[in-house]
Motif scaffolding. Structure first.
Motif, mmCIF file in Angstrom:
data_model
loop_
_atom_site.group_PDB
_atom_site.id
_atom_site.type_symbol
_atom_site.label_atom_id
_atom_site.label_comp_id
_atom_site.label_asym_id
_atom_site.label_seq_id
_atom_site.Cartn_x
_atom_site.Cartn_y
_atom_site.Cartn_z
ATOM 1 N N ALA A 81 10.259 -22.432 14.075
ATOM 2 C CA ALA A 81 8.709 -22.623 14.216
ATOM 3 C C ALA A 81 7.529 -22.292 13.306
ATOM 4 C CB ALA A 81 8.798 -20.376 14.604
ATOM 5 N N TYR A 82 8.185 -21.647 12.370
ATOM 6 C CA TYR A 82 7.127 -21.939 11.616
ATOM 7 C C TYR A 82 6.993 -22.634 9.908
ATOM 8 C CZ TYR A 82 5.228 -17.718 13.236
ATOM 9 O OH TYR A 82 4.731 -17.078 14.692
ATOM 10 N N PHE A 83 8.420 -23.222 9.309
ATOM 11 C CA PHE A 83 8.262 -23.960 8.217
ATOM 12 C C PHE A 83 8.758 -25.028 8.459
ATOM 13 C CE2 PHE A 83 11.829 -24.715 4.614
ATOM 14 C CZ PHE A 83 10.837 -24.993 3.247
ATOM 15 N N PRO A 84 8.842 -25.997 7.841
ATOM 16 C CA PRO A 84 8.943 -27.957 7.983
ATOM 17 C C PRO A 84 10.247 -28.622 7.767
ATOM 18 C CG PRO A 84 6.583 -27.382 7.666
ATOM 19 C CD PRO A 84 7.183 -26.153 7.706
ATOM 20 N N ALA A 85 10.974 -29.126 7.759
ATOM 21 C CA ALA A 85 11.851 -29.352 7.636
ATOM 22 C C ALA A 85 11.686 -30.391 5.745
ATOM 23 C CB ALA A 85 12.642 -30.254 7.886
ATOM 24 N N GLU A 86 10.744 -30.796 6.067
ATOM 25 C CA GLU A 86 10.740 -31.792 5.093
ATOM 26 C C GLU A 86 9.859 -31.353 3.356
ATOM 27 O OE1 GLU A 86 6.515 -32.119 7.614
ATOM 28 O OE2 GLU A 86 8.964 -31.859 7.996
ATOM 29 N N ALA A 87 9.160 -29.597 3.910
ATOM 30 C CA ALA A 87 8.874 -29.276 2.221
ATOM 31 C C ALA A 87 10.267 -28.921 1.653
ATOM 32 C CB ALA A 87 8.530 -27.858 2.853
ATOM 33 N N LYS A 88 11.265 -29.203 1.912
ATOM 34 C CA LYS A 88 12.246 -28.770 1.435
ATOM 35 C C LYS A 88 12.603 -29.954 0.145
ATOM 36 C CE LYS A 88 15.885 -26.813 2.399
ATOM 37 N NZ LYS A 88 18.081 -26.151 3.085
ATOM 38 N N LEU B 81 3.762 -22.851 0.667
ATOM 39 C CA LEU B 81 4.606 -23.993 1.285
ATOM 40 C C LEU B 81 4.329 -25.458 0.780
ATOM 41 C CD1 LEU B 81 5.570 -24.512 3.849
ATOM 42 C CD2 LEU B 81 2.824 -25.146 4.642
ATOM 43 N N CYS B 82 5.803 -25.432 0.032
ATOM 44 C CA CYS B 82 5.034 -26.315 -0.565
ATOM 45 C C CYS B 82 5.492 -28.174 0.040
ATOM 46 C CB CYS B 82 6.928 -26.817 -1.363
ATOM 47 S SG CYS B 82 7.841 -24.698 -1.708
ATOM 48 N N PHE B 83 3.970 -28.809 0.040
ATOM 49 C CA PHE B 83 4.218 -29.599 0.450
ATOM 50 C C PHE B 83 3.329 -29.970 -0.055
ATOM 51 C CE2 PHE B 83 4.976 -30.200 4.743
ATOM 52 C CZ PHE B 83 4.756 -28.305 5.430
ATOM 53 N N ILE C 125 8.315 -17.179 1.780
ATOM 54 C CA ILE C 125 7.875 -16.896 0.356
ATOM 55 C C ILE C 125 6.713 -18.287 0.398
ATOM 56 C CG2 ILE C 125 7.993 -14.955 -0.565
ATOM 57 C CD1 ILE C 125 9.546 -17.016 -2.371
ATOM 58 N N LEU C 126 7.053 -19.800 0.954
ATOM 59 C CA LEU C 126 6.565 -20.713 0.773
ATOM 60 C C LEU C 126 5.414 -21.355 1.264
ATOM 61 C CD1 LEU C 126 10.012 -22.742 -0.340
ATOM 62 C CD2 LEU C 126 8.872 -21.293 -1.432
ATOM 63 N N GLY D 184 14.294 -22.725 0.922
ATOM 64 C CA GLY D 184 13.613 -22.184 2.376
ATOM 65 C C GLY D 184 15.296 -21.096 3.469
ATOM 66 N N TYR D 185 16.062 -22.105 3.554
ATOM 67 C CA TYR D 185 16.993 -21.480 4.226
ATOM 68 C C TYR D 185 18.045 -21.866 4.368
ATOM 69 C CZ TYR D 185 16.212 -25.962 6.450
ATOM 70 O OH TYR D 185 15.807 -27.203 6.934
ATOM 71 N N PRO D 186 19.475 -21.239 4.593
ATOM 72 C CA PRO D 186 20.701 -22.267 4.628
ATOM 73 C C PRO D 186 20.896 -22.985 5.035
ATOM 74 C CG PRO D 186 20.668 -19.218 5.026
ATOM 75 C CD PRO D 186 19.574 -19.258 4.971
ATOM 76 N N ASP D 187 21.873 -23.624 4.293
ATOM 77 C CA ASP D 187 22.241 -24.751 5.364
ATOM 78 C C ASP D 187 24.002 -23.770 6.457
ATOM 79 O OD1 ASP D 187 21.396 -26.558 3.412
ATOM 80 O OD2 ASP D 187 23.244 -26.212 1.726
ATOM 81 N N LYS D 188 24.120 -22.693 6.225
ATOM 82 C CA LYS D 188 25.146 -22.513 7.133
ATOM 83 C C LYS D 188 24.142 -20.845 7.551
ATOM 84 C CE LYS D 188 28.973 -20.827 4.257
ATOM 85 N NZ LYS D 188 30.463 -20.592 4.647
ATOM 86 N N TRP D 189 24.890 -20.821 9.103
ATOM 87 C CA TRP D 189 24.145 -19.771 8.868
ATOM 88 C C TRP D 189 24.850 -18.375 9.708
ATOM 89 C CZ3 TRP D 189 18.684 -18.672 8.736
ATOM 90 C CH2 TRP D 189 18.622 -19.742 8.691
ATOM 91 N N ARG D 190 24.830 -17.640 9.465
ATOM 92 C CA ARG D 190 25.679 -16.358 9.444
ATOM 93 C C ARG D 190 25.891 -16.084 11.672
ATOM 94 N NH1 ARG D 190 24.690 -10.173 6.847
ATOM 95 N NH2 ARG D 190 26.874 -8.972 7.820
ATOM 96 N N ASP D 191 26.997 -15.281 11.647
ATOM 97 C CA ASP D 191 27.376 -14.784 12.889
ATOM 98 C C ASP D 191 27.397 -13.566 12.558
ATOM 99 O OD1 ASP D 191 28.720 -14.881 14.924
ATOM 100 O OD2 ASP D 191 30.643 -15.332 13.856
#
Length: 688
Positions: A378-385, A16-18, A499-500, A429-436
């Motif tokens: 739920a589990y990954f704070p945005a500031e970690a990116k 977790l990249c803090f 994994i972060l 962390g996660y994609p900028d756009k999500w799949r449909d």
């Protein structure tokens, strides 16, 4: 369908990249800073063993004693502990959805309903083999002239019989996606299980599984060989053995130039006239101008095999593909039979995973990004990116410095290497756009029927990419995945949110340990861009030779030291590692250690690393943290299986096999000539 050229770090977790790998503030409680820790968990250590004798046991022996293998595991390590935590978090998310009424057509409805269907053991037992009867009846009635359309239909449902097709970058123009035809269709996966003389027991058990599945599925009755299941299973096994003989060896496939053979559909049709490619591609809704055949010799051999093989055996092979692929989603009779072979025989597991874990795994495979979007929220704070992005820059600097100072590279090759390093695309962390997922239907008919719909949805999604520009924003892993990867075609490194997180980073620990764990991991992924495979791709992801002949020879000479070293490691009595097969991962471990150590030394010079803590110097804490990442217990069967199938070396040897090549390790622990951990300087690989 993941590209065959993926460089996934399959057994290593991040954090977790803090943090930033410079100085950082420790966490506070009510405004008071917590006391900073050394980052070394003392209970992990086995002080009955000296570090110069067996560093892995010294660093991880305590952990292994405290974390014995559970019955459901073939291997259990720090990485698996993180996976367990993630699974429980995902279970909590989906059980809440499953307990409420969700609007039809929403991802919440699809996730909740699929979980409920997968957990409905009463319905699964009641349905028995019924969910696969229509497919098996169709195969039993097939005529040989229908082979081409049948293979295409099966591909759409996730079965790569005899061969597979997937979309990936054009090796000459990484911006475009083209079709790649690839060898596929072995039920045991690796060709060695079919060809090696010492694998006869495995083949016998595989044949028994096949015979049982023919019986309980009802296919033997449909096809008219009831009471002769053993004989038919042997004939299908013989067919797969012939396929395996034609398969190109996994070590050869590590060379991307060996798998590039671009041609037209007509060219490939001449190679394999036993399959009508026009009919095959029509079912797949594909119109191809140019395609790539990964291994032409296999397709030539396959053509001969399809031309002479008994049609009833070929049908039984296709039925086996369906039954084996469906078994995890049917009644316990199928689940248990399959587990007895793939779990117990191949890996040594004593018990299957609980049903909820298997069902969560299905959700990950069908609605992965939808579940990932909820997981991130739920589990990954945005500031970690942002913190992670800075960390990657620190490691990029360190690798750049090592390239600049490399004594064996010419300036021309260094220039190209630095350009590639500067061009890395970083995904965190996660994609900028999500799949449909709106086109995917989840209905209340059967668990397997929903899996088939999901497979068709996924296959159509992947095949639709062919002939179109590569989407540089697409992620090849879901956010909740406990993994990381380097993709050469897009020159990107990716660290999903899954994994972060701890335990691989402790923001209350001194940075020396963080450099040894997370720093090495990130350096590892960067080094994949310059390993024996990744080095063949330029900054744009094209397959291009940007090396001078002199530098290429120098690289191969240094890499051969790693091959020879790991070839000589006896992983089990009479069984040795495969240094050529694991070369890319071993180079990445070697480079990751050197790159992160360089970054740590810079931080130390700037006063951002503390001195001795818990009796260990910063350098010692660095290597202890690295070793702790690979702490695990593993069954003998799993050692043999992974040695054959996994391009990563076993955890023990990612420590004891890799550290002897790192000069700083000798200085940190006073390793001297004659010590078991000593390696002659002339045999130490110095690449990145």
């Amino acid at each position: 369908m993941i590209s065959m050229k993926k460089y996934a770090l399959t057994t290593l977790s991040l954090v977790l990249c803090f943090f930033i790998l410079t100085s950082f503030e420790t966490m506070t409680t009510k405004g008071k800073p917590k006391k900073q820790k050394s980052g070394v968990t003392l209970t992990n250590l086995d002080r009955t063993v000296l570090p110069n004798v067996d560093f892995y046991q010294f660093a991880c022996g305590g952990w292994m004693k405290l974390n014995p293998l559970g019955a459901e595991y073939a291997r259990y390590g720090n990485f698996d502990q993180l996976g367990e935590n993630n699974q429980k978090q995902l279970q909590d998310l989906v059980t809440k959805l499953a307990a409420q009424k969700n609007a039809p057509g929403t991802v919440e409805q699809k996730l909740g309903d699929l979980y409920n269907i997968g957990m409905n053991t009463e319905q699964l037992e009641r349905q028995g083999n019924q969910p696969i009867q229509a497919e098996l009846q169709k195969i039993a009635r097939l005529q040989r002239k229908q082979l081409s359309t049948q293979l295409a239909e099966m591909l759409l449902e996730g079965h790569s019989c005899f061969f597979g097709i997937y979309g990936s970058s054009d090796p000459d123009d990484s911006r475009m996606t083209i079709a790649h035809f690839w060898q596929s269709g072995l039920g045991m996966g690796d060709r060695d299980y079919y060809l090696d003389a010492d694998q006869q027991k495995i083949r016998d058990e595989y044949r028994k599984l096949m015979a049982k599945m023919f019986s309980i599925s009802g296919y033997s009755k449909l096809a008219g060989f009831e009471k002769q299941e053993k004989e038919m299973a042997q004939r299908v096994l013989d067919l797969e053995c012939c396929m395996a003989e034609a398969f190109i060896d996994k070590v050869v496939l590590r060379d991307p130039y060996q798998t590039i053979h671009k041609c037209t559909v007509n060219d490939l049709q001449k190679t394999i006239p036993a399959v009508n490619l026009n009919e095959y591609l029509k079912v797949l809704n594909l119109k191809l101008d140019t395609l790539n055949v990964g291994m032409p010799t296999y397709f030539s051999a396959l053509n001969r095999l399809l031309s002479i093989s008994d049609w009833e055996v070929m049908k039984a092979y296709m039925a086996w593909q369906v039954i084996n692929g469906a078994a995890p989603y049917l009644s316990d009779e199928f689940v248990n039979a399959r587990f007895d072979f793939y779990g117990k025989t191949l890996s040594g597991q004593q018990e299957n995973r609980p049903r909820w874990k298997r069902v969560v795994g299905t959700l990950n495979g069908t609605l992965g990004e939808a579940l990932g979007q909820m997981y991130v929220k739920a589990y990954f704070p945005a500031e970690a990116k942002a913190r992670m992005e800075q960390l990657v820059k620190n490691l990029q600097w360190a690798l750049g410095e090592r390239i600049k100072q490399s004594p064996w590279m010419t300036d021309a090759t260094k220039k190209n290497a630095l350009e590639k390093l500067a061009s890395f695309r970083v995904k965190i962390g996660y994609p900028d756009k999500w799949r449909d997922y709106s086109a995917l239907q989840i209905l209340n008919d059967s668990y397997y029927a929903n899996v088939v719909r999901a497979r068709r949805f996924e296959t159509a999604y992947e095949l639709a990419k062919i002939g179109k520009p590569v989407d540089p924003t697409e992620w090849l892993m879901t956010p909740q995945t406990v993994n990381a990867y380097y993709e050469p075609n897009t020159n990107e490194i990716c660290f999903p949110a899954g994994i972060l997180q701890p335990p691989f980073f402790d923001m209350n620990a001194d940075d020396a340990a963080n450099y040894g764990a997370i720093g090495v991991v990130i350096g590892h992924e960067m080094t994949h861009g310059f390993d024996d495979q990744g080095r063949n791709y330029d900054a744009k992801g094209n397959l291009t030779d940007w090396w001078t002949a002199e530098d290429a020879d120098a690289f191969k000479e240094r890499a051969q030291l790693i091959v020879d070293h790991f070839n000589a490691i006896e992983v089990a009595p009479g069984v040795y590692g495969n240094g050529s097969f694991t070369l890319g991962e071993n180079i990445a471990d070697n480079g990751g250690l050197n790159v992160s150590y360089t970054a740590m030394q810079k931080a130390k010079q700037e006063g951002k690393i503390k001195g001795d803590m818990d009796g260990f110097t910063p350098e010692q804490r660095f290597f202890l943290a690295y070793a702790a990442v690979w702490a695990n217990n593993i069954r003998p069967e799993e050692i043999l299986r992974r040695t054959k199938t996994d391009p990563h070396s076993l955890g023990m040897w990612r420590v004891n096999g890799t550290l002897p090549h790192i000069d700083a390790f000798y200085e940190a622990f006073g390793i001297k000539k004659g010590d078991p951990m000593w390696l002659e300087p002339s045999k130490r690989a110095k690449i990145w």
